[in-house]
Design a protein around this motif. Structure first.
Motif, PDB file in Angstrom:
ATOM      1  N   ASN A   1       0.779  -1.207  -0.112  1.00 23.76           N
ATOM      2  CA  ASN A   1      -0.034  -0.251   0.043  1.00 23.76           C
ATOM      3  C   ASN A   1       0.945   1.313  -0.143  1.00 23.76           C
ATOM      4  OD1 ASN A   1      -2.436  -1.403   0.198  1.00 23.76           O
ATOM      5  ND2 ASN A   1      -1.957  -1.928   2.167  1.00 23.76           N
ATOM      6  N   SER A   2       1.952   1.191  -0.588  1.00 24.49           N
ATOM      7  CA  SER A   2       2.907   2.195  -0.490  1.00 24.49           C
ATOM      8  C   SER A   2       2.540   3.442  -1.408  1.00 24.49           C
ATOM      9  CB  SER A   2       4.278   1.850  -1.229  1.00 24.49           C
ATOM     10  OG  SER A   2       5.331   2.910  -1.322  1.00 24.49           O
ATOM     11  N   LYS A   3       2.912   4.621  -0.860  1.00 28.32           N
ATOM     12  CA  LYS A   3       2.658   5.798  -1.783  1.00 28.32           C
ATOM     13  C   LYS A   3       3.346   5.911  -3.170  1.00 28.32           C
ATOM     14  CE  LYS A   3       1.559   8.609   2.418  1.00 28.32           C
ATOM     15  NZ  LYS A   3       1.992   9.507   3.465  1.00 28.32           N
ATOM     16  N   MET A   4       4.349   4.979  -3.159  1.00 24.55           N
ATOM     17  CA  MET A   4       5.068   5.112  -4.347  1.00 24.55           C
ATOM     18  C   MET A   4       4.119   4.543  -5.811  1.00 24.55           C
ATOM     19  SD  MET A   4       9.011   4.504  -3.267  1.00 24.55           S
ATOM     20  CE  MET A   4       8.710   2.601  -2.800  1.00 24.55           C
ATOM     21  N   LEU A   5       3.014   3.980  -5.356  1.00 23.34           N
ATOM     22  CA  LEU A   5       2.007   3.255  -6.168  1.00 23.34           C
ATOM     23  C   LEU A   5       1.072   4.339  -6.682  1.00 23.34           C
ATOM     24  CD1 LEU A   5       1.208  -0.262  -4.837  1.00 23.34           C
ATOM     25  CD2 LEU A   5       2.611   0.320  -6.984  1.00 23.34           C
ATOM     26  N   LEU A   6       1.252   5.026  -7.585  1.00 21.33           N
ATOM     27  CA  LEU A   6       0.497   6.224  -8.175  1.00 21.33           C
ATOM     28  C   LEU A   6      -0.863   5.841  -8.741  1.00 21.33           C
ATOM     29  CD1 LEU A   6       3.204   8.381  -9.834  1.00 21.33           C
ATOM     30  CD2 LEU A   6       2.510   8.388  -7.369  1.00 21.33           C
ATOM     31  N   HIS A   7      -0.934   4.622  -9.387  1.00 24.53           N
ATOM     32  CA  HIS A   7      -2.164   4.061 -10.231  1.00 24.53           C
ATOM     33  C   HIS A   7      -2.206   2.800 -10.207  1.00 24.53           C
ATOM     34  CE1 HIS A   7      -5.623   4.558 -12.727  1.00 24.53           C
ATOM     35  NE2 HIS A   7      -5.141   3.944 -13.185  1.00 24.53           N
ATOM     36  N   VAL A   8      -3.207   1.883  -9.968  1.00 23.21           N
ATOM     37  CA  VAL A   8      -3.069   0.687 -10.144  1.00 23.21           C
ATOM     38  C   VAL A   8      -4.706   0.330 -10.583  1.00 23.21           C
ATOM     39  CG1 VAL A   8      -2.709  -1.799  -9.255  1.00 23.21           C
ATOM     40  CG2 VAL A   8      -1.553   0.002  -8.538  1.00 23.21           C
ATOM     41  N   GLU A   9      -4.791  -0.273 -11.663  1.00 23.70           N
ATOM     42  CA  GLU A   9      -6.226  -1.007 -12.114  1.00 23.70           C
ATOM     43  C   GLU A   9      -6.267  -2.558 -11.906  1.00 23.70           C
ATOM     44  OE1 GLU A   9      -8.667   0.718 -13.272  1.00 23.70           O
ATOM     45  OE2 GLU A   9      -8.006   2.481 -13.194  1.00 23.70           O
ATOM     46  N   ASN A  10      -6.998  -3.023 -10.917  1.00 27.80           N
ATOM     47  CA  ASN A  10      -7.202  -4.639 -10.754  1.00 27.80           C
ATOM     48  C   ASN A  10      -5.885  -4.920 -10.333  1.00 27.80           C
ATOM     49  OD1 ASN A  10      -8.632  -6.927 -10.813  1.00 27.80           O
ATOM     50  ND2 ASN A  10      -7.968  -7.467 -12.589  1.00 27.80           N
ATOM     51  N   ASP A  11      -5.242  -4.264  -9.495  1.00 28.73           N
ATOM     52  CA  ASP A  11      -3.755  -4.621  -8.818  1.00 28.73           C
ATOM     53  C   ASP A  11      -2.801  -5.096 -10.112  1.00 28.73           C
ATOM     54  OD1 ASP A  11      -4.484  -4.535  -6.446  1.00 28.73           O
ATOM     55  OD2 ASP A  11      -5.006  -6.377  -6.263  1.00 28.73           O
ATOM     56  N   GLY A  12      -3.335  -4.211 -11.212  1.00 28.35           N
ATOM     57  CA  GLY A  12      -2.326  -4.721 -12.609  1.00 28.35           C
ATOM     58  C   GLY A  12      -2.385  -6.086 -13.130  1.00 28.35           C
ATOM     59  N   ILE A  13      -3.227  -6.771 -12.790  1.00 32.12           N
ATOM     60  CA  ILE A  13      -3.396  -8.130 -13.005  1.00 32.12           C
ATOM     61  C   ILE A  13      -4.155  -8.115 -14.636  1.00 32.12           C
ATOM     62  CG2 ILE A  13      -4.375 -10.562 -12.722  1.00 32.12           C
ATOM     63  CD1 ILE A  13      -2.225  -9.341 -10.723  1.00 32.12           C
ATOM     64  N   ILE A  14      -3.870  -8.836 -15.423  1.00 30.95           N
ATOM     65  CA  ILE A  14      -4.360  -9.211 -16.938  1.00 30.95           C
ATOM     66  C   ILE A  14      -5.064 -10.155 -16.923  1.00 30.95           C
ATOM     67  CG2 ILE A  14      -3.726  -9.115 -19.306  1.00 30.95           C
ATOM     68  CD1 ILE A  14      -0.884  -7.815 -18.481  1.00 30.95           C
ATOM     69  N   ASN A  15      -6.264  -9.874 -17.358  1.00 25.70           N
ATOM     70  CA  ASN A  15      -7.249 -11.247 -17.732  1.00 25.70           C
ATOM     71  C   ASN A  15      -7.271 -11.517 -18.971  1.00 25.70           C
ATOM     72  OD1 ASN A  15     -10.377 -12.042 -18.271  1.00 25.70           O
ATOM     73  ND2 ASN A  15      -9.549 -13.198 -16.436  1.00 25.70           N
ATOM     74  N   LEU A  16      -6.556 -12.879 -19.317  1.00 22.89           N
ATOM     75  CA  LEU A  16      -6.520 -13.167 -20.813  1.00 22.89           C
ATOM     76  C   LEU A  16      -7.299 -14.237 -21.033  1.00 22.89           C
ATOM     77  CD1 LEU A  16      -4.687 -12.622 -23.271  1.00 22.89           C
ATOM     78  CD2 LEU A  16      -3.065 -14.530 -22.360  1.00 22.89           C
ATOM     79  N   LYS A  17      -8.206 -13.942 -21.937  1.00 25.49           N
ATOM     80  CA  LYS A  17      -9.186 -14.967 -22.535  1.00 25.49           C
ATOM     81  C   LYS A  17      -8.800 -15.790 -23.741  1.00 25.49           C
ATOM     82  CE  LYS A  17     -13.340 -12.513 -21.084  1.00 25.49           C
ATOM     83  NZ  LYS A  17     -12.653 -11.298 -20.400  1.00 25.49           N
ATOM     84  N   SER A  18      -9.283 -16.961 -23.812  1.00 28.40           N
ATOM     85  CA  SER A  18      -8.823 -18.018 -24.884  1.00 28.40           C
ATOM     86  C   SER A  18      -9.194 -17.211 -26.251  1.00 28.40           C
ATOM     87  CB  SER A  18      -9.651 -19.192 -24.838  1.00 28.40           C
ATOM     88  OG  SER A  18      -9.079 -20.195 -25.885  1.00 28.40           O
ATOM     89  N   GLY A  19      -8.114 -16.943 -27.298  1.00 23.83           N
ATOM     90  CA  GLY A  19      -8.343 -16.550 -28.510  1.00 23.83           C
ATOM     91  C   GLY A  19      -8.198 -15.128 -28.548  1.00 23.83           C
ATOM     92  N   GLU A  20      -8.101 -14.333 -27.160  1.00 25.55           N
ATOM     93  CA  GLU A  20      -7.976 -13.092 -27.178  1.00 25.55           C
ATOM     94  C   GLU A  20      -6.238 -12.563 -27.126  1.00 25.55           C
ATOM     95  OE1 GLU A  20      -9.869  -9.704 -24.227  1.00 25.55           O
ATOM     96  OE2 GLU A  20      -8.790 -11.417 -23.090  1.00 25.55           O
ATOM     97  N   THR A  21      -6.134 -11.301 -27.753  1.00 24.76           N
ATOM     98  CA  THR A  21      -4.903 -10.753 -27.989  1.00 24.76           C
ATOM     99  C   THR A  21      -4.766  -9.722 -26.951  1.00 24.76           C
ATOM    100  OG1 THR A  21      -4.254 -12.006 -30.073  1.00 24.76           O
ATOM    101  CG2 THR A  21      -3.146  -9.798 -29.479  1.00 24.76           C
ATOM    102  N   LYS A  22      -3.761  -9.329 -26.332  1.00 25.67           N
ATOM    103  CA  LYS A  22      -3.663  -8.021 -25.260  1.00 25.67           C
ATOM    104  C   LYS A  22      -2.297  -7.421 -25.878  1.00 25.67           C
ATOM    105  CE  LYS A  22      -6.927  -8.618 -22.220  1.00 25.67           C
ATOM    106  NZ  LYS A  22      -7.882  -7.434 -22.134  1.00 25.67           N
TER     107      LYS A  22
END
Length: 560
Positions: free
Chosen positions: A303-324
């Motif tokens: 929970n550091s103040k050095m974290l300025l912005h985080v969406e979903n803890d930075g976790i990437i949800n990758l679906k089958s057949g999807e490209t990120k």
């Protein structure tokens, strides 16, 4: 209110504000060295288990260069130790900021004489004194001492810090003493973390993929991964003009399909952030492989103040057949940016699973086993994961207790009780518990709760008992009936086989005298000075004791 009055009020506000922050004006600060500033280590770059909290400046490969107060100020704190910062001075500037000068070879002569008087008063070489009333004041540019190689240092340099007051948060000195640097950070690899299977070890949950490129742009081809949740790490280091050193980066951004999902910036360092260092840097890669892999996602306890912005803890949800589409941007201390681009493709592949028992990070945990008891407080683990202790029989050490995953990180200490019943009772006070990981080892401090030895620690690894019944060794000195002159050095080499030197003291005619210690050469020495009466015989005694109470003494008689 007319524009003139508004302008005057705004000017007064700026004056009052900035007069309280003298460090914001880089042009008003005197450099700590008069030679060109060249950095050998940067602000907050990673070290095993902690951030490097200051900036290391080269001293042209030599000791003795003058060190200068960067602003008017007063001496706030003084430290003398053969370890850590070695000889160090802390100077307070206008009650708003502090500068720190470490690994000094010597203090200025008047400061050195004052320090020696405190050492004699305390009868100890070690000194760590915070002054309620400043014994010395300085003008900007005054020499305060000389650069050196004392303490935990591996070559002459100045470790320099700028701290805010009263928080003592460290700020980046490079903002006020710029060095030539127009080279952007280098990316070496990206690391993908399997978030869906916390039972995996730190080694198995992460896969490293080297990248290509140069200058400011790096890339990796499309990566096919099993559909699910993933996190990203970046192996990135900085370079500077005119040196082959590698440095840390200060700012990271992670974009997924052009959306900013993670942004961290190490602009002001809170000392609490050292406690959760492994939430920033992957210990397996840093300590095990000397690779700077910085996480681009938030571990649950971070929970550091050095974290300025985080969406979903930075976790990437990758679906089958999807490209990120993934982009990572990195900034160094001079403001140079570089980026690394790649794509993730969700594929119909199976993830690797270890099928170990998972423990929630936010709940207290207890693990029992052969000869041990492990208690983990809530939120002591960085993440939900697997913890297991195993026991190995050893001819040399008896039992060795292993964490199944030595790189699993802890944000705060756990309690571990180990069975010491195999140690004979008469050797209990000579027993010590050792921790080891990846070739590093250290002695653990704990207490007996018979028959168990209880310790608190925040790193995984292996543990075993040793017995230290051997006294330290003393080599050198003089034989009896020797004649010595003023300034002559009485020198010894001291060493211990296991628990380490705890105390070293010397007396002349039963009066304590100051022994100086240089651990790099295992040397303790005393220089004959005016405290000794001339033209008579004197009795000399030195006593060295290790951490388990084993002691050695040496005596001789000399004429001065």
């Amino acid at each position: 209110m007319n524009k003139i009055k508004l302008t005057i009020l705004f000017g007064v506000f700026l004056f009052l504000f900035f007069s309280k922050l003298p460090f914001v004006f880089a042009q008003d600060i005197h450099p700590p060295l008069k030679v060109p500033l060249v950095m050998s280590s940067s602000y907050c770059e990673p070290r095993p288990g902690h951030f490097h909290t200051g900036v290391d400046y080269k001293t042209q490969g030599r000791t003795g260069l003058g060190l200068h107060s960067i602003l008017d100020g007063e001496l706030y704190r003084m430290k003398i130790s053969p370890f850590g910062y070695g000889l160090a001075l802390y100077i307070m500037h206008h009650d708003t900021c502090m500068s720190v000068y470490a690994h000094m070879d010597a203090f200025r002569s008047d400061i050195a004489a004052f320090a020696e008087s405190l050492q004699y008063e305390n009868q100890s070489f070690f000194l760590d004194t915070v002054f309620s009333e400043a014994p010395f004041s300085f003008k900007k540019g005054d020499v305060i001492g000389y650069g050196g190689n004392t303490g935990h240092s591996f070559g002459p340099h100045l470790h320099f810090e700028m701290r805010k007051w009263p928080s003592e948060n460290v700020i980046n000195a490079q903002n006020y003493f710029p060095v030539k640097d127009n080279i952007a950070p280098d990316f070496f690899s990206v690391v993908l973390y399997d978030v869906d299977h916390p039972d995996l070890s730190e080694k198995l949950r992460a896969t490293r993929y080297p990248v290509t490129g140069s200058g400011k742009t790096y890339r990796r081809g499309e990566l096919s991964l099993p559909a699910g949740n993933w996190a990203v790490g970046a192996e990135v280091k900085d370079r500077m003009n005119g040196t082959h050193h590698r440095y840390g980066v200060l700012e990271l951004k992670l974009y997924v399909d052009d959306l900013l999902v993670y942004h961290s910036e190490i602009d002001e360092f809170d000392w609490e952030d050292n406690r959760i260092f492994e939430a920033w840097f992957d210990a397996y890669y840093l300590e095990g492989k000397s690779q700077y892999v910085q996480r681009c996602f938030r571990e649950p306890v971070n929970n550091s103040k050095m974290l300025l912005h985080v969406e979903n803890d930075g976790i990437i949800n990758l679906k089958s057949g999807e490209t990120k589409t993934i982009k990572i941007e990195a900034r160094d201390g001079a403001g140079n940016w570089s980026e690394c681009n790649f794509k993730l493709l969700g594929a119909d592949l199976e993830k690797q699973i270890s099928k170990m028992t998972v423990m929630a990070h936010d709940k207290p945990q207890i693990v029992l086993g052969e000869g041990f008891f492990l208690e983990i407080p809530a939120n002591a683990m960085y993440r939900t994961g697997s913890i297991k202790l195993s026991v190995e029989k050893s001819a040399k050490h008896g039992k060795i207790w292993h964490f199944n995953d030595p790189w699993f990180a802890f944000a705060k200490p756990y309690k571990l009780a180990l069975d010491g019943s195999e140690i004979p009772w008469e050797y209990r006070d000579k027993a010590l518990l050792m921790w080891t990981r990846n070739g590093r080892r250290r002695q653990m401090s704990g207490e007996w709760q018979s028959p168990y030895y209880l310790v608190e620690y925040d790193k995984a690894g292996s543990f075993y008992f040793e017995i230290d019944s051997v006294a330290p060794q003393i080599h050198g000195g003089f034989r009896d009936s020797v004649s010595l002159n003023y300034g002559k050095k009485i020198s010894y080499r001291i060493s211990d086989n296991l628990s380490g030197i705890k105390t070293y003291n010397a007396w002349i005619d039963n009066e304590w005298v100051l022994l100086r210690y240089e651990p790099k050469s295992w040397e303790v020495f005393y220089k004959i000075d005016n405290r000794i009466k001339k033209s008579q015989w004197h009795n000399w005694k030195i006593r060295v004791e290790d951490a388990k109470g084993n002691a050695t003494e040496s005596n001789f008689v000399f004429y001065y």
